[in-house]
Design an enzyme around this catalytic site. Structure first.
Site, short mmCIF file in Angstrom:
data_model
loop_
_atom_site.label_atom_id
_atom_site.label_comp_id
_atom_site.label_asym_id
_atom_site.label_seq_id
_atom_site.Cartn_x
_atom_site.Cartn_y
_atom_site.Cartn_z
CB CYS A 1 -1.00 -0.03 1.15
SG CYS A 1 -2.35 1.17 0.97
CG HIS B 1 -4.12 -3.59 2.44
ND1 HIS B 1 -3.27 -3.19 3.44
CD2 HIS B 1 -4.65 -2.46 1.91
CE1 HIS B 1 -3.30 -1.87 3.53
NE2 HIS B 1 -4.12 -1.40 2.60
CD GLU C 1 -2.46 -6.50 5.00
OE1 GLU C 1 -2.77 -5.33 5.31
OE2 GLU C 1 -1.76 -6.78 4.00
#
Length: 222
Positions: free
Chosen positions: A81, A200, A202
């Site tokens: 990001c 992202h 995750e």
């Protein structure tokens, strides 16, 4: 193997750490802002969320900019990001911020690219917050190692109001992923032992975890 997640006090660092620990259970995953930890780690994750000006201020306050720039040349690193946006030469957010300059290009608000968005596109919600497809790219016939096991045009989770576009042919060759939200923008970029994504991983379910697993296994060669 030790993986260090850079702690600039910005973003959900716990989620990044948990995801890495899940896909690489034998790795020692630490969240740290200590120079010595980053210099000794085998791999580094450079995350970020929110405003790029605050991100760079935190980098300055912790005296980590020289460490990060040195590590980029020496060990596998994954930017996430704002951690990707910071690698470009300039970001217009917060009145304009000079980036780390690893890649030539500018990070601009979605509505500030040329050609301008049409009337319908101007109605899109900013920030982009949600799932979007990523088209994989490669300068060679072989896919980047971090795309291993991930289908082309897979969905990843994005949260951002600013996006990067290439500023030169050299940077264009380093682009490994593109996405579209009103216009095309860089979703993944890499060079040498550095790879960075706008989305992202995750938060991107199985494909995001696969990318993190690939990073944990990666020797830094593309």
């Amino acid at each position: 193997m030790q993986i260090a997640v850079v702690d600039l006090g910005i973003g959900n660092l716990r989620s990044v750490k948990q995801a890495l620990s899940h896909v690489a259970p034998d790795a020692d995953v630490i969240v740290t802002d200590k120079q010595a930890d980053l210099l000794s780690a085998d791999k580094i994750v450079l995350p970020g969320q929110g405003a790029v000006g605050s991100w760079f201020q935190a980098l300055h306050d912790r005296e980590l900019r020289p460490v990060i720039q040195k590590a980029i040349e020496q060990k596998p690193m994954l930017g996430i990001c704002v951690g990707m946006q910071a690698l470009f030469s300039f970001c217009e957010e917060d009145g304009g911020i000079d980036g780390l300059g690893v890649f030539d290009g500018e990070v601009r608000h979605f509505r500030n690219f040329h050609p301008p968005l049409d009337e319908q596109q101007q109605k899109m919600k900013i920030p982009q917050m949600g799932w979007n497809r990523v088209q994989q790219r490669s300068a060679s016939d072989q896919s980047h190692p971090l795309w291993q096991g991930i289908e082309d045009h897979a969905y990843f989770y994005f949260v951002h109001s600013y996006c990067a576009n290439s500023g030169s042919a050299d940077t264009d060759e380093a682009v490994y992923g593109l996405a579209d939200y009103g216009h095309e923008f860089i979703a993944a970029v890499g060079r040498g032992s550095l790879f960075a994504v706008q989305f992202h991983p995750e938060k991107s379910h199985q494909d995001g975890l696969q990318l993190l697993k690939n990073f944990a296994r990666w020797n830094g060669e593309s």
